[in-house]
Design an enzyme around this catalytic site. Structure first.
Site, PDB file in Angstrom:
ATOM      1  N   ARG A  54       0.819  -1.212   0.000  1.00  0.00           N
ATOM      2  CA  ARG A  54       0.000   0.000   0.000  1.00  0.00           C
ATOM      3  C   ARG A  54       0.858   1.270   0.000  1.00  0.00           C
ATOM      4  O   ARG A  54       0.426   2.329  -0.455  1.00  0.00           O
ATOM      5  CB  ARG A  54      -0.934   0.004   1.219  1.00  0.00           C
ATOM      6  CG  ARG A  54      -2.070   1.001   1.073  1.00  0.00           C
ATOM      7  CD  ARG A  54      -2.918   1.210   2.323  1.00  0.00           C
ATOM      8  NE  ARG A  54      -3.150   0.031   3.093  1.00  0.00           N
ATOM      9  CZ  ARG A  54      -2.682  -0.162   4.332  1.00  0.00           C
ATOM     10  NH1 ARG A  54      -1.930   0.754   4.921  1.00  0.00           N
ATOM     11  NH2 ARG A  54      -2.956  -1.276   4.988  1.00  0.00           N
ATOM     12  N   TYR A 107     -12.656  22.205 -10.844  1.00  0.00           N
ATOM     13  CA  TYR A 107     -13.232  20.950 -11.338  1.00  0.00           C
ATOM     14  C   TYR A 107     -14.420  20.563 -10.444  1.00  0.00           C
ATOM     15  O   TYR A 107     -14.315  20.609  -9.215  1.00  0.00           O
ATOM     16  CB  TYR A 107     -12.100  19.925 -11.251  1.00  0.00           C
ATOM     17  CG  TYR A 107     -12.375  18.529 -11.682  1.00  0.00           C
ATOM     18  CD1 TYR A 107     -12.739  18.237 -12.984  1.00  0.00           C
ATOM     19  CD2 TYR A 107     -12.206  17.471 -10.778  1.00  0.00           C
ATOM     20  CE1 TYR A 107     -12.943  16.927 -13.374  1.00  0.00           C
ATOM     21  CE2 TYR A 107     -12.405  16.166 -11.173  1.00  0.00           C
ATOM     22  CZ  TYR A 107     -12.780  15.902 -12.473  1.00  0.00           C
ATOM     23  OH  TYR A 107     -12.970  14.604 -12.857  1.00  0.00           O
ATOM     24  N   ASP A 179      -4.287  22.651  -8.310  1.00  0.00           N
ATOM     25  CA  ASP A 179      -4.560  21.593  -9.284  1.00  0.00           C
ATOM     26  C   ASP A 179      -3.868  22.013 -10.580  1.00  0.00           C
ATOM     27  O   ASP A 179      -4.329  22.902 -11.290  1.00  0.00           O
ATOM     28  CB  ASP A 179      -6.074  21.432  -9.467  1.00  0.00           C
ATOM     29  CG  ASP A 179      -6.427  20.267 -10.384  1.00  0.00           C
ATOM     30  OD1 ASP A 179      -5.600  19.932 -11.255  1.00  0.00           O
ATOM     31  OD2 ASP A 179      -7.536  19.717 -10.238  1.00  0.00           O
ATOM     32  N   LYS A 204      -4.982  12.242 -17.015  1.00  0.00           N
ATOM     33  CA  LYS A 204      -5.167  13.050 -18.212  1.00  0.00           C
ATOM     34  C   LYS A 204      -3.929  12.963 -19.116  1.00  0.00           C
ATOM     35  O   LYS A 204      -3.705  11.962 -19.728  1.00  0.00           O
ATOM     36  CB  LYS A 204      -5.509  14.486 -17.819  1.00  0.00           C
ATOM     37  CG  LYS A 204      -6.662  14.577 -16.789  1.00  0.00           C
ATOM     38  CD  LYS A 204      -7.999  14.160 -17.363  1.00  0.00           C
ATOM     39  CE  LYS A 204      -9.084  13.892 -16.325  1.00  0.00           C
ATOM     40  NZ  LYS A 204      -9.454  14.996 -15.488  1.00  0.00           N
TER      41      LYS A 204
HETATM   42  C1  PLP Z   1     -10.051  14.904 -14.288  1.00  0.00           C
HETATM   43  C2  PLP Z   1      -9.569  15.950 -13.379  1.00  0.00           C
HETATM   44  C3  PLP Z   1      -9.311  15.656 -12.039  1.00  0.00           C
HETATM   45  C4  PLP Z   1      -9.597  14.307 -11.442  1.00  0.00           C
HETATM   46  O1  PLP Z   1      -8.819  13.288 -11.938  1.00  0.00           O
HETATM   47  P1  PLP Z   1      -9.373  11.776 -11.888  1.00  0.00           P
HETATM   48  O2  PLP Z   1      -8.140  10.978 -12.083  1.00  0.00           O
HETATM   49  O3  PLP Z   1     -10.389  11.657 -12.967  1.00  0.00           O
HETATM   50  O4  PLP Z   1      -9.960  11.560 -10.529  1.00  0.00           O
HETATM   51  C5  PLP Z   1      -8.835  16.659 -11.237  1.00  0.00           C
HETATM   52  N1  PLP Z   1      -8.621  17.901 -11.721  1.00  0.00           N
HETATM   53  C6  PLP Z   1      -8.856  18.214 -12.996  1.00  0.00           C
HETATM   54  C7  PLP Z   1      -8.591  19.601 -13.448  1.00  0.00           C
HETATM   55  C8  PLP Z   1      -9.343  17.263 -13.864  1.00  0.00           C
HETATM   56  O5  PLP Z   1      -9.621  17.596 -15.124  1.00  0.00           O
END
Ligand code: PLP
Length: 387
Positions: A54, A107, A179, A204
């Site tokens: 983990r 988001y 973020d 992404k």
């Molecule tokens: C998709 C996204 C997330 C979340 O990522 P996941 O891996 O889908 O949980 C966070 N911030 C932004 C800006 C995103 O586009």
């Protein structure tokens, strides 16, 4: 080392793996120790080394090392998803009775986490105008523990002045959590701009092929254990296969981003000439409200942008999107394929009302832009026929 060379080499050590180019997938739950003394030696340096599945395997550590190096932080922590990275980062710094400031353009699931989870644990959220800059000082309270931003917002693309926000936040004793998924570790260097904790939805562009869920949190050393312990307590660890896919995607990140951005520019230029289009939201475009800050702080762009329509019924927008041949309707972005999505910022915003017309988000994939333009052109024909 120049950055393109780092992208190729970060986290890799073929000499330790029979000369094999990519760090292999180490799968583990149990890790065994030769003696009690070795087992207990981990007490003095938790989270350093291979201890239990983990807490990561050498595959996890290879990814963490690569991302920390590229983002310019000290240590990284791989998590189960981008949302897990967001949840862990916020809960690492706030407790019952505390307050957090969160940008109005974040988001949607970030907002949901604040409204549904933080609230239940007695942590209050105030949403702020992402373009507030130094004005955030008026919103900072004695119990404000974190200021959360997303730059640019991944739906509406406002670019916050992170250095100004960070200056005010630090003066008030709050950490700055960013973020940084849109910029990736390449195009915005969070720690050079005052950020304390940076989040990547590696799902992404880092993974880049729409086939894995993964988050990464990067911190400076003073915050590392605070965040690392919270991540361990939640148990929301990443899988080694996902880390492997992220490491593989990382090697081509720059060349993919360059092509995504080039196609996005081509599509934006074409959309700007369409009578149906009102505004385009893409900070890399001259004239975009976020362009000046983007030019000052960022070194590149990608394939994600939005645009609004002058007028269009819900039915007309659906007719346009439903018939697309190359653009698929779907959440997420950052894969090689083009995506299109109706967006509704007016439904979520609370601090800064959204007054634009019906809006659509596009992820420009790696297809030939001429084919994408043809697909959009057909789409506008359906839109106009259904008005
Ligand atoms: C998709 C996204 C997330 C979340 O990522 P996941 O891996 O889908 O949980 C966070 N911030 C932004 C800006 C995103 O586009």
């Amino acid at each position: 080392m120049k950055e393109d060379t780092r992208i190729v080499n970060a986290g890799r050590n073929p000499d330790e793996n029979f000369g094999i180019v990519n760090p292999p997938v180490y799968r583990a739950s149990t890790v065994t120790f030769p003696t009690v003394a070795v087992l207990e030696s981990f007490d003095s340096h938790p989270f350093d080394g291979v201890f239990y599945g983990r807490h990561g395997t050498p595959t996890t550590f290879a990814l963490e090392q690569a991302i920390a190096e590229l983002e310019g932080g000290d240590r990284s922590i791989a998590t189960a998803s981008g949302v897990a990275a967001i949840a862990i980062s916020l809960l690492a710094f706030a407790k019952a009775g505390d307050h957090v400031l969160v940008a109005d353009n974040v988001y949607e699931p970030t907002r949901r986490f604040c409204n549904q989870v933080l609230k239940r644990f007695g942590i209050e959220t105030t949403y702020y105008d992402p373009t507030i800059g130094a004005g955030i000082q008026d919103l900072l309270q004695a119990n404000t523990k974190a200021v959360f931003a997303e730059s640019p917002g991944s739906l509406t693309f406002e670019v916050p002045d992170i250095p100004a926000i960070a200056k005010a936040a630090h003066k008030a004793g709050a950490v700055v959590i960013l973020d940084n998924s849109w910029a990736t570790p390449l195009y915005f260097k969070p720690f050079e701009h005052g950020v304390d904790v940076s989040i990547q939805a590696a799902t992404k562009y880092i993974v880049g092929h729409a086939d894995a869920m993964l988050g990464v949190i990067t911190t400076r050393e003073p915050h590392f254990l605070t965040v690392r312990k919270t991540a361990a307590n939640f148990g929301a660890c990443s899988g080694p296969e996902e880390c492997y896919l992220a490491l593989r995607g990382l090697r081509t990140l720059r060349v993919r981003l360059e092509r995504h951005a080039k196609t996005a520019h081509t599509l934006c230029n074409w959309l700007q000439g369409r009578a149906e289009v009102d505004r385009i939201f893409y900070p890399a475009l001259a004239g975009d409200p976020g362009h000046e800050i983007w030019k000052r702080d960022f070194t590149g762009a990608n394939g994600l942008f939005s645009f609004s329509l002058k007028e269009a019924s819900k039915k007309a927008v659906a007719a346009m999107l439903d018939g697309m041949e190359l653009f698929a309707i779907g959440y997420s972005w950052g894969g090689y394929e083009s995506l299109i999505l109706p967006i509704h910022p007016e439904k979520s915003r609370t601090a800064t009302p959204w007054r634009e017309g019906p809006a659509i988000r596009i992820h420009a994939g790696l297809e030939d832009p001429d084919d994408l333009i043809r697909d959009l052109d057909q789409g506008f024909k359906r839109l106009n026929a259904a008005r």
